[in-house]
Design a protein around this motif. Sequence first.
Motif, PDB file in Angstrom:
ATOM      1  N   GLY A 197       0.824  -1.196   0.000  1.00 12.62           N
ATOM      2  CA  GLY A 197       0.000   0.000   0.000  1.00 12.62           C
ATOM      3  C   GLY A 197       0.858   1.245   0.000  1.00 12.62           C
ATOM      4  O   GLY A 197       1.899   1.298   0.668  1.00 12.62           O
ATOM      5  N   LEU A 198       0.440   2.250  -0.779  1.00  8.31           N
ATOM      6  CA  LEU A 198       1.075   3.562  -0.764  1.00  8.31           C
ATOM      7  C   LEU A 198       0.184   4.481   0.062  1.00  8.31           C
ATOM      8  O   LEU A 198      -0.894   4.877  -0.394  1.00  8.31           O
ATOM      9  N   PHE A 199       0.614   4.814   1.267  1.00  8.18           N
ATOM     10  CA  PHE A 199      -0.194   5.588   2.194  1.00  8.18           C
ATOM     11  C   PHE A 199       0.240   7.044   2.139  1.00  8.18           C
ATOM     12  O   PHE A 199       1.422   7.354   2.347  1.00  8.18           O
ATOM     13  N   ALA A 200      -0.713   7.924   1.859  1.00  8.61           N
ATOM     14  CA  ALA A 200      -0.370   9.339   1.750  1.00  8.61           C
ATOM     15  C   ALA A 200      -1.618  10.179   1.763  1.00  8.61           C
ATOM     16  O   ALA A 200      -2.726   9.699   1.496  1.00  8.61           O
ATOM     17  N   GLY A 201      -1.432  11.452   2.074  1.00  9.14           N
ATOM     18  CA  GLY A 201      -2.496  12.425   1.922  1.00  9.14           C
ATOM     19  C   GLY A 201      -2.540  12.916   0.482  1.00  9.14           C
ATOM     20  O   GLY A 201      -1.919  12.337  -0.414  1.00  9.14           O
ATOM     21  N   VAL A 370       4.907   4.720   3.189  1.00  9.38           N
ATOM     22  CA  VAL A 370       4.290   5.955   3.669  1.00  9.38           C
ATOM     23  C   VAL A 370       4.966   7.134   2.988  1.00  9.38           C
ATOM     24  O   VAL A 370       6.204   7.257   3.027  1.00  9.38           O
ATOM     25  N   LEU A 371       4.169   7.991   2.368  1.00  7.77           N
ATOM     26  CA  LEU A 371       4.682   9.222   1.762  1.00  7.77           C
ATOM     27  C   LEU A 371       4.465  10.366   2.747  1.00  7.77           C
ATOM     28  O   LEU A 371       3.366  10.536   3.272  1.00  7.77           O
ATOM     29  N   SER A 372       5.490  11.155   2.962  1.00  6.33           N
ATOM     30  CA  SER A 372       5.482  12.203   3.971  1.00  6.33           C
ATOM     31  C   SER A 372       5.253  13.568   3.332  1.00  6.33           C
ATOM     32  O   SER A 372       5.943  13.930   2.367  1.00  6.33           O
ATOM     33  N   PRO A 382      11.242  10.799  -4.529  1.00  8.95           N
ATOM     34  CA  PRO A 382       9.908  10.518  -3.992  1.00  8.95           C
ATOM     35  C   PRO A 382       9.899  10.692  -2.471  1.00  8.95           C
ATOM     36  O   PRO A 382      10.880  10.376  -1.798  1.00  8.95           O
ATOM     37  N   ALA A 383       8.785  11.199  -1.952  1.00  9.53           N
ATOM     38  CA  ALA A 383       8.690  11.585  -0.546  1.00  9.53           C
ATOM     39  C   ALA A 383       8.391  10.383   0.341  1.00  9.53           C
ATOM     40  O   ALA A 383       7.444  10.389   1.129  1.00  9.53           O
ATOM     41  N   ILE A 384       9.215   9.346   0.235  1.00 11.34           N
ATOM     42  CA  ILE A 384       9.001   8.112   1.002  1.00 11.34           C
ATOM     43  C   ILE A 384       9.644   8.252   2.373  1.00 11.34           C
ATOM     44  O   ILE A 384      10.845   8.518   2.485  1.00 11.34           O
ATOM     45  N   ASP A 385       8.841   8.081   3.404  1.00  9.46           N
ATOM     46  CA  ASP A 385       9.329   8.085   4.779  1.00  9.46           C
ATOM     47  C   ASP A 385       9.800   6.674   5.105  1.00  9.46           C
ATOM     48  O   ASP A 385       9.006   5.791   5.444  1.00  9.46           O
ATOM     49  N   VAL A 386      11.099   6.452   4.981  1.00  6.88           N
ATOM     50  CA  VAL A 386      11.657   5.114   5.120  1.00  6.88           C
ATOM     51  C   VAL A 386      11.448   4.568   6.530  1.00  6.88           C
ATOM     52  O   VAL A 386      11.199   3.364   6.718  1.00  6.88           O
ATOM     53  N   GLU A 387      11.527   5.435   7.540  1.00  4.71           N
ATOM     54  CA  GLU A 387      11.399   4.967   8.916  1.00  4.71           C
ATOM     55  C   GLU A 387      10.015   4.404   9.203  1.00  4.71           C
ATOM     56  O   GLU A 387       9.864   3.474  10.002  1.00  4.71           O
ATOM     57  N   ARG A 388       8.979   4.936   8.572  1.00  7.53           N
ATOM     58  CA  ARG A 388       7.608   4.499   8.834  1.00  7.53           C
ATOM     59  C   ARG A 388       7.124   3.471   7.824  1.00  7.53           C
ATOM     60  O   ARG A 388       5.974   3.051   7.885  1.00  7.53           O
ATOM     61  N   SER A 389       7.970   3.096   6.888  1.00 10.22           N
ATOM     62  CA  SER A 389       7.584   2.150   5.837  1.00 10.22           C
ATOM     63  C   SER A 389       8.237   0.802   6.088  1.00 10.22           C
ATOM     64  O   SER A 389       9.285   0.716   6.737  1.00 10.22           O
ATOM     65  N   VAL A 390       7.613  -0.232   5.559  1.00  9.55           N
ATOM     66  CA  VAL A 390       8.147  -1.580   5.753  1.00  9.55           C
ATOM     67  C   VAL A 390       7.672  -2.482   4.622  1.00  9.55           C
ATOM     68  O   VAL A 390       6.565  -2.322   4.097  1.00  9.55           O
ATOM     69  N   SER A 391       8.554  -3.387   4.211  1.00  5.79           N
ATOM     70  CA  SER A 391       8.194  -4.460   3.284  1.00  5.79           C
ATOM     71  C   SER A 391       8.297  -5.773   4.046  1.00  5.79           C
ATOM     72  O   SER A 391       9.386  -6.173   4.475  1.00  5.79           O
TER      73      SER A 391
END
Length: 479
Positions: A197-201, A370-372, A382-391
């Motif tokens: 999932g790509l989570f973002a506002g 998670v996109l920040s 790309p605005a990927i928040d690595v700390e809050r993302s996981v595979s």
Amino acid sequence: MNAHLQDRTQRWQAYLQDMVAFAEAPVNLESQGTLVRVAGLVLEAAGVRVPVGSVCEIHSPTARAGERPVHAEVVGFSGDRAYLMPTDEVQGLASGARVQPRTVPPSAPVLGQVNHPWRRSEDRGLHLPMGDGLLGRVVDSHGAPMDRKGPLSQVHSEPMVRRPINAMDRDPVRTPLDTGVRSINAMLTVGRGQRLGLFAGTGVGKSVLLGMMARYTQADVIVVGLIGERGREVKEFIEDILGEEGIKRSVVVAAPADAPPLVRMQGATYATAIAEHFRDRGQHVLLLMDSLTRYAMAQREIALAIGEPPATKGYPPSCFAKLPQLVERSGNGLNGQGSITAFYTVLSEGDDQQDPIADAARGILDGHIVLSRELAEAGHYPAIDVERSVSRVMTNVASQQHIEASRRFRQLLAKYNKARDLIQLGAYAPGHDTELDTAVRLHGQMVLLLQQDMHSPAPLPLCVRQLTSLVGGAERGVA
């Protein structure tokens, strides 16, 4: 003479056998009903007794010659009243309109062994076009072309309702997939057959990131479902993001925001069914759906309209039941029968990661990116928040050296972000914390590793080498 009588006897016996088979096979009587109520999104019909999911045609008594009927799907019933949700405009419908179950398409199976022209199938569900003729085309939720390239060819009708794959029969996720995005390849390695999932506002670069993966991911077929989004994005996504080369191996299913809720849900189901069709033929499919939240919102509109009580933030329980039913259809197929790697965008309202749909999606997906907004506002794309993302499958598809390097990268990045305020205020003094000194020294290189231009692909082997080189330099104390 005896031969002539024997021949007549055999023909009569064959005829009687056919009649016996015809009499034993059940014949479905065509039921018709009457439209008795239209309230908001829901149509009520009396006299129609067909299963939930059946498609009906509503013929208005005031319709002009040649005017097509309104199509609707049965979404529920109460007593002798059937609740229908239209897939067309209901302008002009009046009380007393004739409601008739949809005629079974010629390609649908028939009951019994006698193929008689008036014998009908019990399958009254939706059948939509499938086949190689969809490649390079843009269609709506009914399979009708939207790209002005003429009618579809090399297609056939297939039912949208499919039997789910037994979980024990699926191939496990064991093969890494190159997405062409450096931050994903290096830190959130994706496996073939994974669902993320790509989570973002709003406005933080979801569509651009989807476009990068559509162009650079190694896949045989790309299926794009634009569900409930702005209508102008359809053409922009095709021309500006997919491009001529990307559209050749792609199928785009568009159900914009102004479509009825049932049409939006049908668009997501149709896109998934197309991906399943190519997967069952042994091909590797990339499914991009924007967005899963709009799909849930469409189900919420339908459920509330037919009287289902709301639960969490207005979402009825059926919304949370529909999400896994859609998502679980993607993934690896049977042994050696292709795969569907799926990316679903999840709109977090107000950037709230505890939104009920976002929270439910995290539990049923194989990882979340998670996109920040903070990174997007700082020009980090790309605005990927690595700390809050996981595979969740990275440990199954990446080497041990790669996993250790990504873990070390996360540690250094988290160390820097935790002390960021002190660094900006000038309160940081080198020499007191060796780990923080390393994080500060390498922060610029780490940011460059996570940033990427949308027109420049980053192959997976190169991403792994850059990551291990950076982390290895940190361990040796090399700036």
